[in-house]
Design a protein around this motif. Structure first.
Motif, PDB file in Angstrom:
ATOM      1  N   LYS A 108      31.536  39.452  38.718  1.00  0.00           N
ATOM      2  CA  LYS A 108      32.733  40.190  38.311  1.00  0.00           C
ATOM      3  C   LYS A 108      33.912  39.230  38.262  1.00  0.00           C
ATOM      4  O   LYS A 108      33.808  38.070  38.665  1.00  0.00           O
ATOM      5  CB  LYS A 108      33.012  41.333  39.300  1.00  0.00           C
ATOM      6  CG  LYS A 108      31.927  42.395  39.331  1.00  0.00           C
ATOM      7  CD  LYS A 108      32.301  43.522  40.262  1.00  0.00           C
ATOM      8  CE  LYS A 108      31.246  44.636  40.233  1.00  0.00           C
ATOM      9  NZ  LYS A 108      31.586  45.747  41.156  1.00  0.00           N
ATOM     10  N   GLU A 160      37.428  47.333  43.588  1.00  0.00           N
ATOM     11  CA  GLU A 160      36.889  46.305  42.705  1.00  0.00           C
ATOM     12  C   GLU A 160      37.665  44.990  42.835  1.00  0.00           C
ATOM     13  O   GLU A 160      37.381  44.012  42.134  1.00  0.00           O
ATOM     14  CB  GLU A 160      36.932  46.785  41.245  1.00  0.00           C
ATOM     15  CG  GLU A 160      35.995  47.941  40.946  1.00  0.00           C
ATOM     16  CD  GLU A 160      34.537  47.490  40.855  1.00  0.00           C
ATOM     17  OE1 GLU A 160      34.269  46.276  40.915  1.00  0.00           O
ATOM     18  OE2 GLU A 160      33.665  48.370  40.730  1.00  0.00           O
ATOM     19  N   LEU A 198      25.155  37.298  53.646  1.00  0.00           N
ATOM     20  CA  LEU A 198      25.803  37.194  52.338  1.00  0.00           C
ATOM     21  C   LEU A 198      27.049  36.317  52.399  1.00  0.00           C
ATOM     22  O   LEU A 198      27.181  35.330  51.659  1.00  0.00           O
ATOM     23  CB  LEU A 198      26.176  38.599  51.843  1.00  0.00           C
ATOM     24  CG  LEU A 198      27.170  38.676  50.683  1.00  0.00           C
ATOM     25  CD1 LEU A 198      26.516  38.200  49.392  1.00  0.00           C
ATOM     26  CD2 LEU A 198      27.714  40.097  50.541  1.00  0.00           C
ATOM     27  N   ALA A 258      36.708  38.045  46.852  1.00  0.00           N
ATOM     28  CA  ALA A 258      35.406  38.247  46.200  1.00  0.00           C
ATOM     29  C   ALA A 258      34.298  38.471  47.219  1.00  0.00           C
ATOM     30  O   ALA A 258      33.411  39.322  47.024  1.00  0.00           O
ATOM     31  CB  ALA A 258      35.079  37.034  45.321  1.00  0.00           C
ATOM     32  N   ASP A 274      34.597  36.143  40.700  1.00  0.00           N
ATOM     33  CA  ASP A 274      33.383  35.535  41.255  1.00  0.00           C
ATOM     34  C   ASP A 274      33.188  34.133  40.680  1.00  0.00           C
ATOM     35  O   ASP A 274      33.592  33.838  39.549  1.00  0.00           O
ATOM     36  CB  ASP A 274      32.147  36.377  40.908  1.00  0.00           C
ATOM     37  CG  ASP A 274      31.977  37.574  41.831  1.00  0.00           C
ATOM     38  OD1 ASP A 274      32.418  37.491  42.990  1.00  0.00           O
ATOM     39  OD2 ASP A 274      31.399  38.582  41.385  1.00  0.00           O
ATOM     40  N   SER A 298      23.733  40.653  42.539  1.00  0.00           N
ATOM     41  CA  SER A 298      24.444  41.646  41.731  1.00  0.00           C
ATOM     42  C   SER A 298      25.340  40.935  40.717  1.00  0.00           C
ATOM     43  O   SER A 298      25.778  39.802  40.940  1.00  0.00           O
ATOM     44  CB  SER A 298      25.251  42.594  42.617  1.00  0.00           C
ATOM     45  OG  SER A 298      26.298  41.915  43.273  1.00  0.00           O
ATOM     46  N   ALA A 355      22.690  42.120  47.216  1.00  0.00           N
ATOM     47  CA  ALA A 355      24.126  41.861  47.088  1.00  0.00           C
ATOM     48  C   ALA A 355      24.384  40.506  46.428  1.00  0.00           C
ATOM     49  O   ALA A 355      25.317  40.353  45.630  1.00  0.00           O
ATOM     50  CB  ALA A 355      24.788  41.910  48.463  1.00  0.00           C
ATOM     51  N   ARG A 408      34.711  41.970  48.793  1.00  0.00           N
ATOM     52  CA  ARG A 408      34.343  42.987  47.795  1.00  0.00           C
ATOM     53  C   ARG A 408      32.821  43.147  47.729  1.00  0.00           C
ATOM     54  O   ARG A 408      32.290  44.259  47.735  1.00  0.00           O
ATOM     55  CB  ARG A 408      34.889  42.581  46.423  1.00  0.00           C
ATOM     56  CG  ARG A 408      34.468  43.509  45.293  1.00  0.00           C
ATOM     57  CD  ARG A 408      35.042  43.050  43.968  1.00  0.00           C
ATOM     58  NE  ARG A 408      34.524  41.742  43.568  1.00  0.00           N
ATOM     59  CZ  ARG A 408      35.051  41.011  42.585  1.00  0.00           C
ATOM     60  NH1 ARG A 408      36.107  41.442  41.931  1.00  0.00           N
ATOM     61  NH2 ARG A 408      34.501  39.854  42.266  1.00  0.00           N
ATOM     62  N   ARG A 409      32.108  42.020  47.685  1.00  0.00           N
ATOM     63  CA  ARG A 409      30.649  42.045  47.613  1.00  0.00           C
ATOM     64  C   ARG A 409      30.062  42.622  48.908  1.00  0.00           C
ATOM     65  O   ARG A 409      29.091  43.385  48.885  1.00  0.00           O
ATOM     66  CB  ARG A 409      30.135  40.629  47.358  1.00  0.00           C
ATOM     67  CG  ARG A 409      28.837  40.538  46.595  1.00  0.00           C
ATOM     68  CD  ARG A 409      28.585  39.126  46.087  1.00  0.00           C
ATOM     69  NE  ARG A 409      29.079  38.941  44.740  1.00  0.00           N
ATOM     70  CZ  ARG A 409      28.329  39.006  43.644  1.00  0.00           C
ATOM     71  NH1 ARG A 409      27.028  39.235  43.751  1.00  0.00           N
ATOM     72  NH2 ARG A 409      28.846  38.827  42.457  1.00  0.00           N
ATOM     73  N   VAL A 469      26.029  33.151  43.968  1.00  0.00           N
ATOM     74  CA  VAL A 469      25.892  34.587  43.700  1.00  0.00           C
ATOM     75  C   VAL A 469      25.673  34.801  42.212  1.00  0.00           C
ATOM     76  O   VAL A 469      25.945  33.925  41.399  1.00  0.00           O
ATOM     77  CB  VAL A 469      27.135  35.377  44.175  1.00  0.00           C
ATOM     78  CG1 VAL A 469      27.222  35.379  45.689  1.00  0.00           C
ATOM     79  CG2 VAL A 469      28.421  34.821  43.551  1.00  0.00           C
TER      80      VAL A 469
END
Length: 356
Positions: free
Chosen positions: A101, A207, A53, A13, A104, A98, A95, A16-17, A110
């Motif tokens: 998904k 993704e 991040l 995760a 996450d 966002s 980021a 990906r971010r 996040v």
């Protein structure tokens, strides 16, 4: 429950971010702006923002774990760094907030409403200041591996690994520009590779979905095409050519930046990756190879230096004296190693004769 399940979920995760963030940096700061030749400021912005991040997420997911990262925030804290600092904080927060998904966890800080202030994000960057060592858990992070590839819009990678007692046990490598299917180089792009010690290696889409088990096929030395760095300053192309002669390799080398080379090797491309020293004094950083090592080993390959010894991730932030790196499938690694040692001996003899 398998070992390192939580770490694997987090790593996929987080990378990906971070890939989405670096892709955004490219589109905003490289593609749409005119850069003076040699200007690496977009890479600097992307490096810092991605480290902010990932380290802020790590701080919440595994608060006791240490981080060996490439950047520190000292310059950003100065008044002279205000402009870059503001840009980095803005991109990092984009980021962070966002949408969530699959995979996450909002507990990682996040998702919508999770925006952080500048002080918190600068502190997150500085979590990467650990000096490494032989014991305990530590994560290594290279937010943008392959500076020039990133700027060209070619291959670069976001690399995250977990090292436990000096052994890489988890590797996650995001390659936003790598073709999903190597047989279709102009097709869909963007892959994330994940490997956990003893649990195999997998390729996901950008993704973090559609996992596919990957492995290195059994090949002969004649089938090798060496994977090597684009920049001759990073790895000796001339030496690699002599090794290819020893092995009677006919195929041209495949050159690309970053740990994307490890990813290509792990899914059956090339057969061998060579990174031999180009001069005295350079020491390989642990974040440039930890993720790649576990990925290749879990794909059925071998990673060693030119002496045939395992890489030592317990020496600090570097791998110590540079004896080069050889990564290859099990069927050819010993042959490549022998050819490297023969080429090295010839090189040493020629130097001795020249000085006689």
């Amino acid at each position: 429950m398998s070992q390192y399940t939580a770490e694997r979920k987090f790593g996929l995760a987080a990378v990906r971010r971070a890939c989405a963030l670096t892709d955004s940096v490219f589109n905003k700061l490289v593609k749409n702006e005119t850069l003076v030749k040699g200007d690496k400021s977009p890479v600097t912005v992307g490096d810092y923002a991605a480290q902010a991040l990932v380290c802020s997420m790590l701080q919440r997911a595994f608060p006791d774990d240490l981080v060996v990262g490439e950047e520190d925030a000292a310059d950003l804290r100065e008044e002279s760094g205000r402009g870059m600092r503001e840009r980095i904080i803005e991109l990092a927060n984009e980021a962070i907030v966002s949408p969530l998904k699959d995979g996450d966890d909002p507990a990682w800080g996040v998702g919508p409403g999770a925006e952080q202030d500048a002080a918190s994000l600068l502190d997150a960057i500085d979590r990467g200041n650990h000096e490494g060592g032989k014991t305990g858990r530590m994560w290594t992070l290279d937010p943008i591996d392959g500076t020039k590839g990133f700027l060209r819009g070619e291959q670069y990678a976001v690399c995250l690994s977990l090292i436990v007692d000096a052994k890489p046990v988890l590797g996650v490598i995001g390659c936003p520009n790598l073709p999903v299917d190597p047989s279709k180089p102009d097709g869909a792009k963007g892959c994330i590779f994940v490997a956990t010690k003893g649990q195999g290696a997998y390729q996901y889409d950008h993704e973090g979905l559609s996992p596919k088990s990957i492995s290195i096929p059994h090949i002969s030395t004649a089938d090798i095409s060496f994977l090597e760095s684009v920049e001759a300053a990073h790895s000796s192309h001339g030496f690699n050519a002599r090794v290819a002669e020893q092995l009677k390799v006919c195929k041209s080398p495949v050159r690309m930046d970053s740990q994307a080379k490890y990813c290509c090797l792990a899914r059956g491309e090339g057969g061998a990756y060579l990174r031999m020293p180009t001069g005295v004094g350079y020491r390989e950083k642990i974040w440039d190879h930890a993720s790649g090592q576990v990925l290749v080993e879990e794909s059925g390959g071998v990673v060693s230096d030119s002496r045939g010894q395992s890489l030592d991730f317990g020496l600090g932030r570097t791998l110590g004296e540079n004896f080069g790196i050889i990564a290859a499938g099990k069927s050819v690694h010993s042959h490549v190693l022998e050819a490297v040692q023969t080429a090295r001996a010839e090189e040493d003899d020629n130097k001795a004769k020249a000085h006689a």
